[in-house]
Write a protein that holds these residues in place. Structure first.
Motif, PDB file in Angstrom:
ATOM      1  N   UNK A 379     -13.518   7.626   0.689  1.00 46.88           N
ATOM      2  CA  UNK A 379     -13.598   6.280   1.273  1.00 46.88           C
ATOM      3  C   UNK A 379     -12.418   5.421   0.827  1.00 46.88           C
ATOM      4  N   UNK A 380     -11.988   5.543  -0.417  1.00 43.80           N
ATOM      5  CA  UNK A 380     -10.828   4.780  -0.873  1.00 43.80           C
ATOM      6  C   UNK A 380      -9.584   5.182  -0.088  1.00 43.80           C
ATOM      7  N   UNK A 381      -9.444   6.483   0.165  1.00 47.27           N
ATOM      8  CA  UNK A 381      -8.335   6.957   1.014  1.00 47.27           C
ATOM      9  C   UNK A 381      -8.424   6.313   2.401  1.00 47.27           C
ATOM     10  N   UNK A 382      -9.632   6.250   2.983  1.00 49.63           N
ATOM     11  CA  UNK A 382      -9.800   5.681   4.321  1.00 49.63           C
ATOM     12  C   UNK A 382      -9.443   4.192   4.339  1.00 49.63           C
ATOM     13  N   UNK A 383      -9.845   3.461   3.301  1.00 47.16           N
ATOM     14  CA  UNK A 383      -9.514   2.031   3.234  1.00 47.16           C
ATOM     15  C   UNK A 383      -7.991   1.825   3.258  1.00 47.16           C
ATOM     16  N   UNK A 384      -7.277   2.617   2.464  1.00 47.26           N
ATOM     17  CA  UNK A 384      -5.824   2.494   2.408  1.00 47.26           C
ATOM     18  C   UNK A 384      -5.170   2.943   3.710  1.00 47.26           C
ATOM     19  N   UNK A 385      -5.770   3.918   4.371  1.00 48.09           N
ATOM     20  CA  UNK A 385      -5.232   4.393   5.644  1.00 48.09           C
ATOM     21  C   UNK A 385      -5.295   3.297   6.705  1.00 48.09           C
ATOM     22  N   UNK A 386      -6.419   2.585   6.760  1.00 51.05           N
ATOM     23  CA  UNK A 386      -6.544   1.463   7.692  1.00 51.05           C
ATOM     24  C   UNK A 386      -5.486   0.406   7.380  1.00 51.05           C
ATOM     25  N   UNK A 387      -5.327   0.104   6.099  1.00 53.65           N
ATOM     26  CA  UNK A 387      -4.344  -0.911   5.700  1.00 53.65           C
ATOM     27  C   UNK A 387      -2.927  -0.487   6.072  1.00 53.65           C
ATOM     28  N   UNK A 388      -2.605   0.793   5.858  1.00 59.54           N
ATOM     29  CA  UNK A 388      -1.270   1.290   6.203  1.00 59.54           C
ATOM     30  C   UNK A 388      -1.034   1.213   7.707  1.00 59.54           C
TER      31      UNK A 388
END
Length: 435
Positions: A379-388
């Protein structure tokens, strides 16, 4: 009742005939009078074939459903009651690039997780947010049903960066219901499953058949029910399942069986037979069938494409919204405290009560560490992916990919990005601007 307008963005998809079949089969309770199929110019030939097949299917069923194919997205969205998104930015050619580059760098190549899923998300999120802007302007009361993968990440981006009533769907949960209904020889309504997790990373924490718990059957591989003595193993080691006390979904194999899967993919790469190559061939075969003027129904061959029963999940959800049935569906929605160990504003995949005016996730019990560890990590990876994706920040993109459990180091992540970003430059204008 006034007829409903349904818009399918990515209407030239090979999945569309299954959706048309579902609409036809539910005409008695779901008054959809118009289906608008939207695609891009690059998909012109496929859209034309799908349009013709859809019209033949409607004609055979003697339904008065209007089928419209168009490249004009705004016209298609205007006044729609429901919008279904099933797009693939960059077509199957970019999926093949994602898989080949990933495997070449020694990581699993897959379209919804790992480095491949990451690039697909970066390409897709800006387009999806543009679609949402059109909906906010032209169909503010419409529901958006998102099937576009990676569905959880895409849905999270929409929930964070638009005001659209968005729900993410996947065929994974309905396949579990069908599997257990078949195993125990009961109708699907007698199967009750509790899911916890995020899209393509859900665990079954309880299973009831006709009101009786059957988790022990799956965890031991044996049942005391005559019809279900041989329980499907789902490909998992039983000792592993017993210590986990939950049933993983099929996508967990990439995390729990990484070495084996990567070895298989390396062999496939050498023979130009990755999943992307297989899908390209299946698509080619399907569209040859679709364009046959004698074909008037969804062909059986579509099941080879993956994603089977997705339209059943979509139509069932639309029926629940339209008829206000208050039924339970497994959906991608905003967390809002449902899973206590995850942030409130992220997308999760859990059971939800569906009403015509809202979708309410059902509270999940405390998540044990054997599930929580991987869940929070991804989920932390997904949060950063959205931000990127919304910022075009290469530094955030590097942090996101480095964080993914299938990418072993920052060095590996940087090497993958160094190759993938230029290949995807056409589809990543924010990153080009950022440079």
């Amino acid at each position: 009742m006034d007829g409903l307008k349904l818009t399918v963005i990515g209407g030239g998809s090979s999945y569309t005939p299954e959706l048309i079949e579902g609409i036809i089969n539910n005409q008695d309770v779901l008054p959809i009078s118009e289906v608008w199929l939207v695609d891009v110019e690059e998909g012109k030939e496929k859209l034309s074939i799908i349009e013709a097949l859809s019209k033949r299917m409607v004609e055979k069923a003697k339904c008065s459903i209007k089928i419209v194919a168009t490249f004009h997205r705004k016209e298609a969205i205007k006044d729609a009651a429901y919008v279904i998104t099933q797009i693939r930015v960059g077509q199957l050619a970019m999926r093949r690039n994602d898989e080949y580059i990933s495997i070449k760098h020694g990581v699993i190549g897959q379209e919804t997780t790992g480095a491949g899923g990451f690039m697909k998300a970066l390409r897709t999120i800006p387009v999806m947010l543009d679609i949402c802007k059109d909906m906010e302007e032209l169909a503010p009361d419409a529901w958006l049903l998102n099937f576009t993968n990676p569905a959880g990440i895409i849905t999270e981006a929409i929930l964070k960066h638009s005001n659209v009533k968005a729900i993410g769907l996947c065929n994974n949960p309905i396949n579990f219901y069908k599997k257990f209904a078949s195993t125990y020889h009961v109708p699907m309504k007698d199967v009750s499953i509790n899911f916890v997790g995020i899209n393509h990373l859900i665990w079954i924490t309880s299973l009831y058949i006709s009101g009786e718990s059957r988790m022990r059957d799956i965890l031991t591989g044996k049942s005391d029910i005559y019809e279900a003595k041989n329980i499907p193993s789902f490909g998992w080691d039983l000792e592993f399942l017993q210590s986990m006390k939950a049933i993983p979904c099929g996508y967990h194999k990439y995390y729990y069986q990484t070495d084996r899967i990567l070895e298989e993919q390396r062999e496939q790469l050498q023979n130009n037979e990755t999943r992307a190559d297989q899908v390209q061939q299946v698509e080619k075969d399907l569209f040859e069938i679709y364009q046959n003027p004698e074909v008037q129904e969804k062909p059986k061959a579509l099941e080879k494409r993956g994603g089977a029963y997705y339209s059943e999940a979509a139509i069932d959800l639309i029926k629940s919204i339209h008829l206000n049935t208050k039924r339970v569906h497994t959906l991608n929605v905003r967390n809002n405290g449902t899973i206590a160990c995850l942030p409130d504003d992220v997308s999760i995949e859990v059971n939800c009560v569906v009403e015509s005016h809202q979708v309410t996730p059902l509270q999940v019990e405390e998540v044990p560490p054997q599930i929580r560890g991987l869940l929070q990590h991804v989920k932390a990876y997904e949060e950063l992916t959205v931000e990127a994706a919304v910022s075009g920040d290469e530094g955030i993109a590097l942090q996101a990919l480095t964080l993914h459990p299938l990418v072993p180091s920052a060095e590996r992540a940087k090497n993958i990005l160094t190759e993938m970003l230029p290949v995807n430059e056409k589809y990543l204008p924010l990153f080009s601007v950022h440079k």
